[in-house]
Each structure stands twice: as structure tokens, then as C-alpha cells.
Design a protein around this motif. Structure first.
Motif, short mmCIF file in Angstrom:
data_model
loop_
_atom_site.label_atom_id
_atom_site.label_comp_id
_atom_site.label_asym_id
_atom_site.label_seq_id
_atom_site.Cartn_x
_atom_site.Cartn_y
_atom_site.Cartn_z
N GLU A 23 0.80 -1.22 0.00
CA GLU A 23 0.00 0.00 0.00
C GLU A 23 0.84 1.27 0.00
OE1 GLU A 23 -4.05 -1.70 2.09
OE2 GLU A 23 -2.59 -0.71 3.38
N TRP A 27 1.83 0.53 -4.57
CA TRP A 27 0.44 0.77 -4.94
C TRP A 27 0.26 0.97 -6.44
CZ3 TRP A 27 -3.93 -0.15 -2.61
CH2 TRP A 27 -5.11 0.47 -3.03
N GLU A 28 1.17 1.72 -7.05
CA GLU A 28 1.06 2.01 -8.48
C GLU A 28 1.94 1.09 -9.35
OE1 GLU A 28 0.27 6.46 -9.39
OE2 GLU A 28 1.79 6.41 -7.79
N LEU A 33 -0.98 -3.09 -8.23
CA LEU A 33 -2.15 -3.06 -9.12
C LEU A 33 -2.83 -4.42 -9.15
CD1 LEU A 33 -0.62 -1.02 -12.09
CD2 LEU A 33 -2.23 -0.19 -10.36
N PHE A 36 -4.55 -5.44 -5.60
CA PHE A 36 -5.77 -4.71 -5.27
C PHE A 36 -6.69 -4.49 -6.46
CE2 PHE A 36 -2.62 -3.64 -2.04
CZ PHE A 36 -3.32 -4.02 -0.91
N ARG A 37 -6.38 -5.15 -7.57
CA ARG A 37 -7.21 -5.08 -8.78
C ARG A 37 -7.52 -3.63 -9.16
NH1 ARG A 37 -11.21 -9.76 -6.68
NH2 ARG A 37 -9.66 -11.39 -6.57
N GLN A 38 -6.47 -2.85 -9.25
CA GLN A 38 -6.61 -1.43 -9.58
C GLN A 38 -6.16 -1.16 -11.01
OE1 GLN A 38 -7.44 1.26 -7.54
NE2 GLN A 38 -7.85 -0.02 -5.77
N THR A 39 -6.72 -0.14 -11.59
CA THR A 39 -6.17 0.38 -12.85
C THR A 39 -5.11 1.41 -12.47
OG1 THR A 39 -7.74 2.21 -12.96
CG2 THR A 39 -8.40 0.11 -14.00
N SER A 42 -6.93 4.64 -11.32
CA SER A 42 -7.52 4.62 -9.97
C SER A 42 -6.43 4.56 -8.90
CB SER A 42 -8.52 3.47 -9.81
OG SER A 42 -7.86 2.22 -9.90
N ALA A 43 -5.34 3.85 -9.19
CA ALA A 43 -4.24 3.79 -8.23
C ALA A 43 -3.61 5.17 -8.05
CB ALA A 43 -3.19 2.78 -8.69
N THR A 46 -5.78 7.32 -5.83
CA THR A 46 -5.96 6.90 -4.44
C THR A 46 -4.63 6.63 -3.73
OG1 THR A 46 -6.20 4.59 -5.16
CG2 THR A 46 -8.23 5.88 -4.89
N LYS A 47 -3.54 7.05 -4.32
CA LYS A 47 -2.21 6.76 -3.78
C LYS A 47 -2.04 7.24 -2.34
CE LYS A 47 2.67 7.44 -4.72
NZ LYS A 47 3.68 7.97 -5.62
#
Length: 118
Positions: A23, A27-28, A33, A36-39, A42-43, A46-47
């Protein structure tokens, strides 16, 4: 039972260090990614929130390691921090992802059970 309880607490503490790293620092990155199944978009958005969550996971890990360092005298500390992990896991499972129930809440519940048996 005491040794089993300590082993579970150590594994949960290590898990929270891993979550902190994901986290706060990854995170990015591809690992964050994927976890946390992020694009990427979105990452990026929300960083700062993720880093804050990571810090809290670090506090949970620190508390569990502190409890472990105290030996048998640390069981109340471990119970407190395992309870915090359990509550966070239940809340996360109810609001963010059911997966958190299995990754965070159930291991904490197991740890609490072993604490009470030891």
C-alpha cells in the motif's frame, strides 16, 4: 498451544508488513495493481489514501511484534492487536472486498482462539 499461537501472531504480523509495503510503496506498481485489482488511473487517484492505510497496517504489525517480544507477558498485547486486526478485517470485508475476510479477519480469529487456548 503457546508456540502455535506465537507462530500465527508472527505470520499475521509479517502479513501486515507485506500489506504496508504493497500500500505504501507498490500501490502504483504491477504488484500493487494486481493485488488490489486497480487500474493505473484509480491507483494514481488513491495513492495518498493507500499510503495512509499502509501506515495503519504497519502499526498493527508493530503492535503484534511488540507483543511477541514480551513473551508470555505479551499475550494481552497480542490479544488487543489481534482484535484490532479482526475488526479491521471484518469492516474491510463488509465494505471493500470479501477477500479481506479470508486474508485478514479469519487468521486474526484463529490467532485469538489459539491465544485463549494457550
Amino acid at each position: 498451544m503457546f508456540l502455535a499461537a506465537q507462530l500465527i501472531v508472527a505470520l499475521i504480523a509479517l502479513l501486515h508488513v507485506y500489506i504496508l509495503v504493497l500500500e505504501m510503496f507498490l500501490w502504483e506498481k504491477p504488484a500493487g495493481l494486481k493485488a488490489f485489482r486497480q487500474t493505473r488511473e484509480s491507483a494514481a487517484a488513491t495513492k495518498v489514501l493507500a499510503a495512509n492505510q499502509g501506515l495503519y497496517n504497519g502499526f498493527l504489525a508493530a503492535g503484534l511484534f511488540w507483543g511477541l517480544s514480551l513473551g508470555t507477558a505479551g499475550q494481552p498485547v497480542q490479544v488487543f492487536f489481534l482484535s484490532c486486526v479482526l475488526v479491521a478485517g471484518l469492516y474491510g470485508a463488509a465494505t471493500a472486498s470479501r477477500k479481506i475476510l479470508y486474508i485478514q479477519a479469519l487468521p486474526a480469529l484463529l490467532g485469538l482462539g489459539l491465544q485463549y487456548l494457550s
